[in-house]
Each structure stands twice: as structure tokens, then as C-alpha cells.
Scaffold this active site. Structure first.
Site, mmCIF file in Angstrom:
data_model
loop_
_atom_site.group_PDB
_atom_site.id
_atom_site.type_symbol
_atom_site.label_atom_id
_atom_site.label_comp_id
_atom_site.label_asym_id
_atom_site.label_seq_id
_atom_site.Cartn_x
_atom_site.Cartn_y
_atom_site.Cartn_z
ATOM 1 C CG HIS A 121 -1.969 0.978 1.322
ATOM 2 N ND1 HIS A 121 -1.734 2.285 1.661
ATOM 3 C CD2 HIS A 121 -3.310 0.872 1.128
ATOM 4 C CE1 HIS A 121 -2.877 2.950 1.678
ATOM 5 N NE2 HIS A 121 -3.857 2.121 1.344
ATOM 6 C CG ASP A 198 0.303 -2.275 6.006
ATOM 7 O OD1 ASP A 198 -0.641 -2.347 6.810
ATOM 8 O OD2 ASP A 198 0.185 -1.787 4.871
ATOM 9 C CD GLN A 201 -6.795 -4.628 3.913
ATOM 10 O OE1 GLN A 201 -7.719 -5.411 4.139
ATOM 11 N NE2 GLN A 201 -7.010 -3.355 3.621
ATOM 12 C CE LYS A 224 -7.565 -0.457 6.067
ATOM 13 N NZ LYS A 224 -8.448 -0.129 4.945
ATOM 14 C CB CYS A 361 -3.759 3.316 -1.655
ATOM 15 S SG CYS A 361 -5.015 4.556 -1.323
#
Length: 406
Positions: A121, A198, A201, A224, A361
Site C-alpha cells: 500500500h 503493515d 489487512q 478495518k 492506493c
């Protein structure tokens, strides 16, 4: 897992959009919120609204207890050693920027390497680009295999003795690729580098144990994972955070302020300048309670079953391209031949189906895929096979409509 009972806890799903029952397939952008989270935030504002760490009055004490109680829930949820390792932020982007601005700029020099992948991302690319420019370090990329995964052999070849930071997504927001974080951590540490993950997700969909993964930093967003927008977390190993300087300065992160110099509070508060996101943290705690009650393993199994079913059904459509590996997290990114993804998304929206369209993104990944944009259907614990059937019917309608146009 009783999906229907879960759906009933999400008030927003009980509505029509453009005359059709809503099918929400954009949870990778933001998840919907269960009633328990909405009620927790509302109760804070209705009964306990006050600033934290300041007043000694009853409301201030309640708010502080709830805020710090939320920190403990996050610590337990990801199995961090201490609440000192849990920093509340605005989200994944802010968390990654803290590491890039504080740790990276203080520890990198010309000739050092930062290693990332093309599937990242923008939030896990641009901070490292800027850190490299500021320090003279070199940015390197682990190559992608044809299916959008990476091999550990390529990781070993890319990470060298000059590498100081490896930054990688746990789960790709475009391809659904699930990266082997634990194995990458070992390769990284064998070269005396640190691993930044990261987790935006990842953590909504699977169990995350930061000690087992042995990552040095793990960043994620609340919105999220059924929590409110505007709240996120940076986990960092204590010994690293202790030696990092804050990137924001002001109230409540200080120890003593003199006319010409100041000192900082201990962890984690030295990284939380100003009034924190109190209601967001309380909502995040409620979201964690909700997810733990359902069970992260149950969520992952349900979503992977949905992703497999979605790919099977979507492949019955002529002229559809699906991107990413077979084994994936809960999303399918695709394009219909000769149809722009924004047009696809518009036709689906007219039938009450919400999907994402654009570059997500992830412009470097779009270039690697040789497309300008894609459509993406992403699933969560409240989605069903019926939702996917509606999606497929909508795609057939879009294909028929634009086939007539062209």
C-alpha cells in the site's frame, strides 16, 4: 459460525440501496460496525465523556480507566509483552510514519538498505521513500512471482548485510496474498535488521501473536476490524521504542518542560501527544471483545471459503480477469474485459452492491499487473454466499450492458 446471527448485530446491513437489499463488499476499505461498538462509543459520550490522564474528578477517572483498559485489551489481543509496547495512533498510516520518521531517520545512513515489496500500500512505500531520501539509504524491492506472491529465496537474496529495515504487508489489499511473516522475520534478524509489518489487512481476519511472529513493529487500524475510524495501533518492541524520539510534541507526552529544554514521559505516552482518540480506543476495545467472541480462526475459515466460492463463481463469466494467488485472504480483485472498473462498480451500485474500484492506493502494483485500475470485492464475517451470487449476477448484467454499448 452463525453468519445470520452475526449480520443481525450490524444495523447498517438492514437497509436498501437503490431499491435493493444492501450487499456490502468493501470491508478492505473499511468494515461495518456492530451494535456493541456503536453502543460503547455512545455510552462514553453519554455517561463518561472527559479527558484522560488529567483531572482527578470522577468522569476523568472513568475515562482514563476505559482508555487504559483498551490498551490492555489490545496488548492481550496481539500478545504483546507489555502495554508499554502499545501506542494508540490515528491508524496504520500514522503508525508506519512514526517508525519511518523516528526510528529510520535516526538509524539509517548512506549505503544502508530498506527492503519492501511492489505489493505494498502507498502507506508502506512513501514513508520509506522519504526516509531513504533524508538519510541517503537505498530502497530495494523483493520481486513478485507471477501469481503475486513472494518466495523466501528471493527474500534471502534481497535482504543483505547492508539491510537495516524490512517493511512488508501481512496481507495484500489488492491480491489477497498472505505473506509468511514469521519466516521473513528470521531472515531479517539473521542480517541484524528489523521487521516492520503493515497489519491493516491482517489482524481483522486472523490471529496475530506478535511474539510468535517476532516482528519488531506491527501497525494496524481499528476501522478495518469493526472499530471506529480514527483509531489505530503501533506495536513495537520495548527496547526499540525506548530509544526512539517522539515525532509529535505537546501536552501529556512530557515529563518536565523548562524554558529551553524538555524531557518525555515513559512509554507508551511519550508517543501520544495531545488529547488522544479516547472514544476510538473504547470502541476498539469493544470491537476486540466482539471479534474474540466470534473467534479469529472462525472468521478466517469463513472468509477463505467465501473467497474460494467467489473465484469459482466469477470464473464462470467469460472475459473476466482475476488477480492474485489461489490461496488468499478475503478479497477478489478483478476486471471485466473492455469495461472500466469504475463503470463496473457503478452498475453494481445500481443493484445495491458496494465494491471498490480504482488503484487501491497501490499504483506500483497496478503497473506490475499492467492495468490502470481494478475492481475489488472484499469480504468479512458478515458476508454470505448469497452476497457473492448477487455480485456474479451484477457482473453478468454489467457485461451484458457494456457488451451492447461496445
Amino acid at each position: 459460525m452463525d453468519v445470520q446471527a452475526i449480520r443481525e448485530q450490524f444495523p447498517i446491513l438492514d437497509q436498501e440501496v437503490n431499491g435493493y437489499p444492501l450487499v456490502y463488499l468493501d470491508s478492505s476499505a473499511t468494515s461495518q460496525k456492530p451494535a456493541s461498538v456503536i453502543e460503547a462509543v455512545n455510552k462514553y459520550y453519554s455517561e463518561n465523556n472527559s479527558n484522560v490522564h488529567r483531572g482527578v474528578h470522577t468522569l476523568g477517572t472513568r475515562a482514563t480507566d476505559q482508555y487504559e483498559g483498551a490498551r490492555e485489551k489490545v496488548r492481550d489481543f496481539i500478545n504483546a509483552k507489555s502495554t508499554a509496547e502499545i501506542i494508540f495512533t490515528r491508524g496504520t498510516t500514522t503508525s508506519l510514519n512514526i517508525v519511518a520518521s523516528s526510528y529510520a531517520r535516526a538509524n539509517l545512513k548512506p549505503g544502508d538498505e530498506i527492503v519492501i515489496t511492489p505489493m505494498e500500500h502507498h502507506s508502506n512505500i512513501i514513508p520509506w521513500q522519504q526516509a531513504a531520501k533524508a538519510t541517503g539509504a537505498t530502497l530495494k524491492y523483493v520481486p513478485l512471482l507471477d501469481d503475486g506472491t513472494i518466495s523466501l529465496e528471493d527474500v534471502k537474496e534481497t535482504v543483505t548485510s547492508q539491510t537495516k529495515i524490512v517493511a512488508i504487508t501481512h496481507v495484500s489489499n489488492v491480491l489477497g496474498t498472505i505473506n509468511p511473516i514469521k519466516e521473513i522475520a528470521k531472515i531479517t534478524h539473521d542480517q541484524n535488521a528489523i521487521l516492520v509489518v503493515d497489519g491493516a489487512q491482517g489482524i481483522p481476519h486472523m490471529e496475530v501473536d506478535v511474539q510468535e511472529l517476532d516482528c519488531d513493529f506491527y501497525a494496524f487500524s481499528g476501522h478495518k476490524m469493526c472499530a471506529p475510524t480514527g483509531i489505530g495501533v503501533l506495536y513495537g518492541k520495548r527496547e526499540l521504542l525506548e530509544n526512539m524520539e517522539p515525532v509529535e510534541f505537546g501536552g501529556e507526552m512530557i515529563d518536565f518542560v523548562n524554558l529551553y529544554d524538555s524531557t518525555w514521559k515513559e512509554l507508551p505516552w511519550k508517543f501520544e501527544a495531545g488529547t488522544p482518540i479516547i472514544a476510538g480506543a473504547i470502541g476498539l476495545a469493544a470491537a476486540i471483545d466482539f471479534l474474540k467472541e466470534v473467534g479469529q480462526d472462525n472468521i478466517l475459515k469463513h472468509e477463505q471459503k467465501l473467497a474460494k466460492y467467489a473465484m469459482e463463481q466469477m470464473r464462470t463469466i467469460d472475459g473476466i480477469s482475476i488477480y492474485g494467488p489461489e490461496d488468499r485472504a478475503a478479497l477478489v480483485t478483478f476486471n471485466l474485459d473492455e469495461v472500466h472498473p469504475h463503470d463496473t462498480a457503478t452498475v453494481l451500485d445500481a443493484a445495491g452492491i458496494a465494491v471498490r474500484a480504482g488503484h487501491h492506493c497501490a499504483q506500483p502494483l497496478m503497473k506490475w499487473l499492467d492495468v490502470t485500475a481494478t475492481a475489488r470485492a472484499s469480504f468479512y464475517l458478515y458476508n454470505t454466499e448469497e452476497d457473492i451470487d448477487r455480485l456474479v449476477a451484477g457482473l453478468l448484467k454489467a457485461k451484458e450492458y457494456f457488451g451492447d454499448v461496445f
